[in-house]
Design an enzyme around this catalytic site. Sequence first.
Site, short mmCIF file in Angstrom:
data_model
loop_
_atom_site.label_atom_id
_atom_site.label_comp_id
_atom_site.label_asym_id
_atom_site.label_seq_id
_atom_site.Cartn_x
_atom_site.Cartn_y
_atom_site.Cartn_z
N SER A 141 0.83 -1.19 -0.09
CA SER A 141 -0.10 0.01 0.00
C SER A 141 0.74 1.19 -0.01
O SER A 141 1.72 1.43 0.59
CB SER A 141 -0.87 0.01 1.14
N TYR A 154 -2.44 -0.81 10.08
CA TYR A 154 -2.19 -0.99 8.47
C TYR A 154 -1.10 -0.64 8.12
O TYR A 154 -0.11 -1.30 7.31
CB TYR A 154 -3.57 -0.97 7.92
#
Length: 261
Positions: A141, A154
């Site tokens: 990401s 995350y």
Amino acid sequence: MKCTPIDLKQRHVVITGASRGIGAALAREAAAQGARVTLVARKAESLQDLAQELDGYAYALDLSMPAAVAAAIDEIENTAGPIDVLINNAAFNETGPFIKRSEASLRTHVETNFYAPMELCRQLIPRMLERQRGSVVMISSIGGEIAIANTLLYNATKAGVNLFSSTLQRELKSTPVNILLVLLGAVDTDMLTAGMKDPLIAAFSKKFKTKPLTTEYVAEKVIAALKKGEHSLVLPSGYALLCNLRKIPTWFNDMAMKRVL
């Protein structure tokens, strides 16, 4: 670093988190390119229809359970043959302030997003080196490159994945094993829908009118980059400059390392 293209026809591709979203789209795209696919998710039942559709295999694996991960590569190869491509796609995310996250949430983030991909690589890459072929795709990401409030666990685990992948590329640069690191922005998945329930994330998205990518578009671009043997892919591409700025210290270190190697 040298690119190592791969023809996916009859190659065995293993995809984690393949029951839905990006993983399912990647499985369909890989199969369309002629690959044999093994679909991995926590419950094999959730994979059966897709596995049947793609004439592939379904393998139940809870990536938050280290004991199960430890046996994964052996069991998959014994069932479906040597693995040519591993796509580490599965991920876990809970949004909200860090101080409100539980110990179980912290552990699940680390074990699913960070430990499991590394351990699968540790098991598989020596086999790929012995066979003199193989590719690993790390679906990560853009969030691992920037600090965003309320997505700390995350983003922190994805930052670990990013540095792990970049470092592993350098360790394997003289081998036929290729590592492709994929940095994604917002993608239209259940994870994004859940994340939008956080008021801060929702307000940011509304303010800047962010438009998520489709899973089909992501899968098409990832598989194309895999086939070319590329080392990095940023989607949307407009974020590439931002991500490259973060690489400058590593590039300086690469130049320094050339003086001592």
